[in-house]
Scaffold this active site. Structure first.
Site, PDB file in Angstrom:
ATOM      1  N   ARG A   1      55.829 -12.236  -8.639  1.00  0.00           N
ATOM      2  CA  ARG A   1      55.886 -12.286  -7.170  1.00  0.00           C
ATOM      3  C   ARG A   1      57.240 -12.765  -6.655  1.00  0.00           C
ATOM      4  NH1 ARG A   1      50.359 -15.370  -5.746  1.00  0.00           N
ATOM      5  NH2 ARG A   1      50.562 -16.038  -7.928  1.00  0.00           N
TER       6      ARG A   1
ATOM      7  N   GLY B   1      48.175 -15.528 -20.845  1.00  0.00           N
ATOM      8  CA  GLY B   1      47.385 -16.611 -20.277  1.00  0.00           C
ATOM      9  C   GLY B   1      47.849 -17.997 -20.684  1.00  0.00           C
TER      10      GLY B   1
ATOM     11  N   ASP C   1      56.391 -24.536 -12.536  1.00  0.00           N
ATOM     12  CA  ASP C   1      56.751 -23.975 -11.235  1.00  0.00           C
ATOM     13  C   ASP C   1      56.464 -24.956 -10.100  1.00  0.00           C
ATOM     14  OD1 ASP C   1      54.008 -23.878 -11.252  1.00  0.00           O
ATOM     15  OD2 ASP C   1      53.843 -21.768 -10.695  1.00  0.00           O
TER      16      ASP C   1
ATOM     17  N   GLU D   1      39.093 -19.870 -10.630  1.00  0.00           N
ATOM     18  CA  GLU D   1      40.289 -19.216 -10.112  1.00  0.00           C
ATOM     19  C   GLU D   1      39.961 -18.403  -8.860  1.00  0.00           C
ATOM     20  OE1 GLU D   1      43.240 -19.834 -11.220  1.00  0.00           O
ATOM     21  OE2 GLU D   1      42.504 -21.058 -12.885  1.00  0.00           O
TER      22      GLU D   1
ATOM     23  N   LYS E   1      94.376 -25.832  -5.967  1.00  0.00           N
ATOM     24  CA  LYS E   1      93.691 -25.849  -7.257  1.00  0.00           C
ATOM     25  C   LYS E   1      94.490 -26.722  -8.209  1.00  0.00           C
ATOM     26  CE  LYS E   1      94.439 -23.188 -10.495  1.00  0.00           C
ATOM     27  NZ  LYS E   1      95.158 -23.219 -11.813  1.00  0.00           N
TER      28      LYS E   1
END
Length: 460
Positions: free
Chosen positions: A16, A81, A109, A161, A356
């Site tokens: 997703r 799973g 997550d 679920e 720099k």
């Protein structure tokens, strides 16, 4: 308290997210999801920290080992799973002698999962003497999360679920966070006979709780802060969670004595440090390990990345990366400081200046339209607009040295390697190719030719 083993589940693709990289390697407030979760789990000092990988396995494994070189990398096979992921991890842990004690299992997550919440979970698990403890939270909108179904005594009966729940089960607002503590022996038996008889066709770890109930009590501990256990499944959720977290960060800095005029447009990552009475103006991004000392002014529209900004310095409409700005220096507007700069006290890098690896002495000014790279400038020197240190010959980066009390004319080109001594004055438009001694004046002259009444060929 001692923790035998921890398993971080990092095998999923995260479809997703619509991304070419695994979900766990997306960033949140400056660190990847995986980095943040591993930091929190690592703070508990487990004997073994296992990370389960599958999608882009080598990429995720390399990242995990860069965060913790002692992590045990577990490769999940093609059987899908979370239950299968834990089966693979437990096999590896048992081979490493981890057969007893507690096993913490976390999803990767949840970028705001913190060590305090995990410690509280472990403490509750020990006090309750449950064989399994599930970390839960209460959500106003539980859509997409597994629901916690309890028995009449309040113990966890099962986790259902979203795609498998009936109407009454989906009306439950207490949800699973995908964080668990198992007694190792209970976990080994509970995952032994998992199957894929569900809507997703996967081995659910949640099914192991049903098996565990036949052996022990299954309890639940509600996270004190729901935000700490909120998961990210798509970029909409990522943006929402990032915003909620940043609002908290800005609020805390304001309570600590920092003025932030517009928290809505100010973004501050977790490792940033800010002193009291600093002023952060709208549109500013403070990233990495940036340090802003007291009374400094940042912004508007400024990005600081791993920068050190000392007291009283002002950085306006600029990008500063891995550079040290000393006290009362002025940077900007529209200045780009690439890595490796030291900008001295009371000095200036002005409009449309790029630097720099430049060391700028106290009181020295590079006001506008200049490039200074691989160079040392002394104190109280002034560099005229349009000056360039030509530091690259196509093969090597060469060094330029300019002394103190020097006046570099407008439009100068210093061809490195070259050294300009103290007290030197250079004429406008000079090309300086050779060393210049102290207290000299240097100029280079090109003959000017004028062709009067000239027209281009197409007008003749």
């Amino acid at each position: 308290m001692a923790l035998n083993a921890a398993i971080v589940l990092a095998a999923g693709e995260g479809t997703r997210m619509r991304s070419t990289k695994p979900k766990v390697l997306h960033e949140f407030a400056g660190k990847t999801f995986l980095n943040r979760v591993m930091d929190s789990v690592g703070a508990l000092q487990p004997n073994t920290l296992a990370v389960v990988v599958h999608y882009q396995a080598e990429r995720v494994a390399q990242a995990a080992l860069s965060y913790d070189g002692h992590a045990l990398i577990v490769h999940q096979d093609d059987i899908p799973g979370t239950g299968r992921a834990v089966q693979c991890a437990m096999k590896e842990l048992e081979e490493h002698g981890e057969r007893d004690g507690d096993v913490l299992i976390v999803a990767s997550d949840m970028p705001l999962l913190d060590a305090e919440t995990l410690n509280a979970l472990l403490d509750y698990h020990h006090r309750s003497e449950d064989g399994v403890t599930v970390l839960t939270t209460i959500l106003d909108d539980p859509t997409g999360y597994g629901r916690i179904i309890r028995d009449a005594d309040g113990n966890v009966l099962k986790i259902v679920e979203q795609k498998d729940g009936n109407r009454s089960e989906l009306d439950v607002h207490e949800v699973n966070t995908s964080v668990y503590v198992f007694d190792a022996s209970v976990l080994a038996q509970a995952i032994a006979n998992l199957d894929a008889n569900n809507a997703q066709g996967e081995f659910y770890l949640t099914d192991a709780l049903t098996a565990a109930r036949a052996m022990t009590k299954v309890g639940a501990f509600a996270a004190p802060d729901p935000l700490s256990v909120e998961g990210v499944n798509d970029r909409v959720q990522l943006a929402q969670l990032s915003k909620a977290h940043n609002e908290r960060v800005c609020r805390q800095w304001m309570l600590d004595g920092v003025t932030i005029l517009d928290p809505e447009t100010t973004w501050i990552e977790d490792d940033v440090r800010i002193g009291k009475d600093a002023l952060i103006l709208p549109g500013s991004f403070l990233q990495g390990k940036t340090v802003v000392e007291h009374d400094a002014v940042i912004g508007p529209y400024t990005t600081l990345i791993d920068a050190q900004i000392d007291a009283g310095a002002h950085v306006e409409r600029s990008r500063v990366q891995e550079s040290h700005i000393h006290e009362d220096a002025n940077i900007g507007p529209w200045t780009y400081l690439r890595p490796g700069n030291e900008i001295g006290e009371g000095s200036k890098a002005g409009a449309f200046v790029e630097m720099k690896k430049a060391h700028i002495g106290n009181g020295t000014k590079v006001p506008h339209l200049s490039y200074v790279g691989d160079a040392d400038l002394g104190e109280n020197t002034n560099v005229g607009g349009g000056t360039i240190t030509a530091n690259y010959d196509g093969v090597h980066k060469n060094h330029t040295s300019i002394g103190s009390d020097v006046h570099i004319g407008a439009g100068n080109l210093l061809v490195a390697p070259v050294e300009v001594g103290d007290g030197v004055t250079s004429g406008a438009g000079s090309v300086i190719r050779h060393d210049v001694p102290d207290d000299s004046m240097v100029y280079s002259e090109n003959t000017q030719h004028v062709v009067e009444h000239w027209k281009p060929a197409w007008e003749r």
